[in-house]
Scaffold this active site. Structure first.
Site, PDB file in Angstrom:
ATOM      1  N   ASP A  21       0.862  -1.185   0.000  1.00 50.52           N
ATOM      2  CA  ASP A  21       0.000   0.000   0.000  1.00 50.52           C
ATOM      3  C   ASP A  21       0.897   1.233   0.000  1.00 50.52           C
ATOM      4  O   ASP A  21       1.792   1.356   0.844  1.00 50.52           O
ATOM      5  CB  ASP A  21      -0.880   0.033   1.257  1.00 50.52           C
ATOM      6  CG  ASP A  21      -1.937  -1.061   1.259  1.00 50.52           C
ATOM      7  OD1 ASP A  21      -2.170  -1.662   0.188  1.00 50.52           O
ATOM      8  OD2 ASP A  21      -2.522  -1.319   2.333  1.00 50.52           O
ATOM      9  N   GLY A 261     -12.052  -5.940   9.666  1.00 49.74           N
ATOM     10  CA  GLY A 261     -12.545  -7.231   9.163  1.00 49.74           C
ATOM     11  C   GLY A 261     -11.424  -8.260   9.077  1.00 49.74           C
ATOM     12  O   GLY A 261     -11.615  -9.429   9.435  1.00 49.74           O
ATOM     13  N   ASP A 262     -10.255  -7.844   8.614  1.00 47.58           N
ATOM     14  CA  ASP A 262      -9.127  -8.790   8.489  1.00 47.58           C
ATOM     15  C   ASP A 262      -8.670  -9.267   9.864  1.00 47.58           C
ATOM     16  O   ASP A 262      -8.345 -10.445  10.048  1.00 47.58           O
ATOM     17  CB  ASP A 262      -7.960  -8.137   7.741  1.00 47.58           C
ATOM     18  CG  ASP A 262      -8.289  -7.902   6.274  1.00 47.58           C
ATOM     19  OD1 ASP A 262      -9.185  -8.576   5.743  1.00 47.58           O
ATOM     20  OD2 ASP A 262      -7.641  -7.026   5.657  1.00 47.58           O
TER      21      ASP A 262
END
Ligand code: ATP
Length: 313
Positions: A21, A261-262
């Site tokens: 990223d 969520g991860d």
């Protein structure tokens, strides 16, 4: 201390993506054709697969990663970072001629809006043949986890190998994409957020009652358990035997919810690999995610097991 992968077999195997990223921060987003002077730039490893592998490893699971990584430019660095978290990377297929996945992210410091260009790179090349090479690792696991950032035929093959050896399969159906029938047939745990659940079921998912109806429709498609994450509202855990159970989230001051969520999925997988009952494994995921959202960053915010409450150690 830097962790290193041990020689113990992995109890959690993650089949998925890994990205770099690249994040710039500027006062606002640039208009088309405009050049702005930014305030900061950060590069950080990401990708749902790598994030979930790191979350589980920090929580104490022995984790292996199955993926395809182009080692041009940042690929080798990404794999080294995963290894430094203690994740086994020997089953990763590498390609010296390809680029890894890259996400170029622009964040506006005023208002927090963002724009993202995601280039999947080698994540899009993971094949069933690559997965076949990792057969022994997959079949020695307790739990195999995947997301939808790598091709579905590769995931379906991994899940078929896992199921043939009695290994539990978890599909985190994110990002929201149609799921192949073949893959769904091999999925025992389907995990998704309320928006993804609504889209997959083709039903509204604004209220808890609507989420419950969508989850029940998804259960009817084959998975034994459907877990819908609801952000600060917690989780709806549904199974044909137990019905629907709402597990509220821990109350925390949220600083950065990216990667919640991860972290949750990594914790759920860790609990299931330890043989915990479904609701207890969900609670482990929730506790880890609550701590992660109370800190800035994605992988850097994921907690270690010792930081969780005593009953979750
Ligand atoms: P992301 O795409 O940002 O990773 P997501 O939409 O996949 O997130 P969420 O439903 O937002 O996932 O969060 C997953 C879990 O993390 C929730 O079920 C909850 O247990 C926990 N969580 C998320 N946000 C919060 C919050 N503000 N406070 C406490 N727990 C939270």
């Amino acid at each position: 201390m830097t962790a290193t992968a041990s020689s113990k077999p992995a109890s959690v195997v993650v089949v998925g993506s890994i990205n770099m990223d690249m994040v710039s921060h500027s006062p606002r987003l640039p208009a088309p054709g405009e050049t702005l002077v930014g305030e900061a730039f950060v590069m950080a490893p990401g990708g749902k697969g790598a994030n979930q592998a790191v979350a589980a490893a920090r929580l104490g699971a022995e984790v292996a990663f199955v993926s395809r990584v182009g080692t041009r430019q940042h690929g080798a660095e990404l794999l080294a970072a995963l290894g430094a978290e203690g994740v086994h990377t020997a089953a990763v297929a590498t390609d010296a001629t390809a680029l890894p996945g890259i996400a170029v992210i622009m964040v506006a410091s005023q208002g927090g809006e963002n724009s993202i260009v995601y280039v999947p790179g080698s994540n899009a090349q993971l094949s069933a043949a690559d997965v076949e090479q990792a057969k022994a690792v997959l079949q020695a696991a307790r739990v195999v986890v995947a997301q939808l950032e790598v091709p579905q035929p590769a995931i379906a093959h991994a899940f078929a190998l896992a199921r043939a050896a009695g290994v539990t399969t978890i599909l985190n159906a994110a990002p929201a994409l149609p799921v192949n029938a073949e893959l769904l047939a091999q999925t025992q745990w389907l995990v998704l957020n309320e928006t993804e659940a609504g889209q997959m079921a083709g039903m509204p998912s604004a209220s808890l009652e609507q989420v419950r109806a969508a989850a029940e429709a998804l259960l009817a498609r084959g998975p034994g358990q459907v877990v819908v994450t609801l952000g600060a509202q917690g989780v709806l855990l549904c199974s044909a035997q137990q019905g629907a159970q709402h597990l509220p989230a821990q109350r925390v001051t949220a600083v950065d919810t990216v990667g919640a969520g991860d972290t949750f999925v990594g914790g759920l997988a860790t609990g299931l690999a330890e043989g915990w009952a479904p609701a207890d494994a969900v609670r482990l995921g929730q506790a880890a995610a609550a701590l992660a959202v109370s800190r800035a960053g994605v992988q850097t915010a994921m907690p270690r097991r010792a930081e969780l409450a005593a009953e979750l150690q």
